[in-house]
Design an enzyme around this catalytic site. Structure first.
Site, PDB file in Angstrom:
ATOM      1  N   ASP A   1     -12.443   1.606  -8.656  1.00  0.00           N
ATOM      2  CA  ASP A   1     -11.672   2.820  -8.353  1.00  0.00           C
ATOM      3  C   ASP A   1     -11.947   3.868  -9.427  1.00  0.00           C
ATOM      4  O   ASP A   1     -11.761   3.605 -10.619  1.00  0.00           O
ATOM      5  CB  ASP A   1     -10.168   2.519  -8.345  1.00  0.00           C
ATOM      6  CG  ASP A   1      -9.759   1.615  -7.193  1.00  0.00           C
ATOM      7  OD1 ASP A   1     -10.120   1.930  -6.046  1.00  0.00           O
ATOM      8  OD2 ASP A   1      -9.083   0.607  -7.447  1.00  0.00           O
TER       9      ASP A   1
ATOM     10  N   ASP B   1      -6.729  -1.662   1.344  1.00  0.00           N
ATOM     11  CA  ASP B   1      -6.609  -1.630  -0.117  1.00  0.00           C
ATOM     12  C   ASP B   1      -5.195  -1.198  -0.484  1.00  0.00           C
ATOM     13  O   ASP B   1      -4.748  -0.125  -0.069  1.00  0.00           O
ATOM     14  CB  ASP B   1      -7.628  -0.637  -0.683  1.00  0.00           C
ATOM     15  CG  ASP B   1      -7.595  -0.559  -2.208  1.00  0.00           C
ATOM     16  OD1 ASP B   1      -6.827  -1.306  -2.840  1.00  0.00           O
ATOM     17  OD2 ASP B   1      -8.346   0.270  -2.762  1.00  0.00           O
TER      18      ASP B   1
END
Length: 198
Positions: free
Chosen positions: A33, A169
């Site tokens: 990320d 996610d």
């Protein structure tokens, strides 16, 4: 279903050690990320850290760009052995341009959706993308609780683009995996559920 460990949930003081202890026979990529402190309040990794991680593992990286200017990152990220690059539709005036820019570089292009964002306005571009990532929790930094209503959103993507890679996610725990697989989810990003265990 493929499980993609999210390095953002690893111990930030021991990133190399955390990555090296992953069972590479079990996992086929490492989820990275990138958060810029603008699109999302949090900041995770800069490209210097990502390049250092690239040197300690052969696992491909799936990138999730939670940033306001994703095109600024493409060149450096494409040099880091990405399996897919996700960008949020919320920052894309022309999603097709992003999909084309990534695919021209020989990388899979993914579109990510925050929980509040509906699928319908972007249905026209889903068939051009390689993957869709549904955020199943808001990135609030407060424990990221799974939002059951996102199950329906994932189903919508599966019906609109049956052949696409479908990722989820956010707050995904092992007890959710069977249901997610049943509705067509192909990849689950798991952070604390992976790095929180020995």
């Amino acid at each position: 279903m493929i499980i993609s460990p999210s390095i953002a949930s690893a111990n930030p003081l021991r990133l190399e050690e955390e990555v090296k202890r992953l069972d590479t026979t079990l996992y086929t990529d490492l989820h990275v990320d990138i958060e810029d402190g603008h699109f999302i309040p949090n900041i995770t990794f800069g490209m210097k850290t990502v390049k250092s991680l690239r040197e300690v593992t052969d696992l491909p990286f799936s990138f999730h760009l939670m940033v306001s200017n994703p095109f600024d990152y493409l060149e450096e990220i494409c040099a880091c052995q990405p399996s897919v690059i996700f960008v949020h539709v919320e920052v894309l005036d022309y999603p097709s341009s992003f999909v084309d820019a990534v695919q021209r570089r020989g990388v899979k292009a993914g579109l990510a959706f925050n929980p509040k964002t509906t699928i319908a306005p972007f249905q026209y571009v889903l068939s051009r993308a390689d993957a869709v990532l549904i955020m199943t929790a808001e990135p609030d930094g407060q424990g990221q609780q799974f939002i059951p209503a996102m199950i329906e959103k994932a189903k919508q993507v599966g019906m609109a683009a049956p052949s696409i890679e479908l990722w989820v996610d956010g707050g995904v725990t092992t007890d959710r995996l069977e249901e997610l697989e049943r509705i067509g989810v192909t990849h689950a990003v798991m952070g604390r559920a992976v790095f929180g265990h020995k």
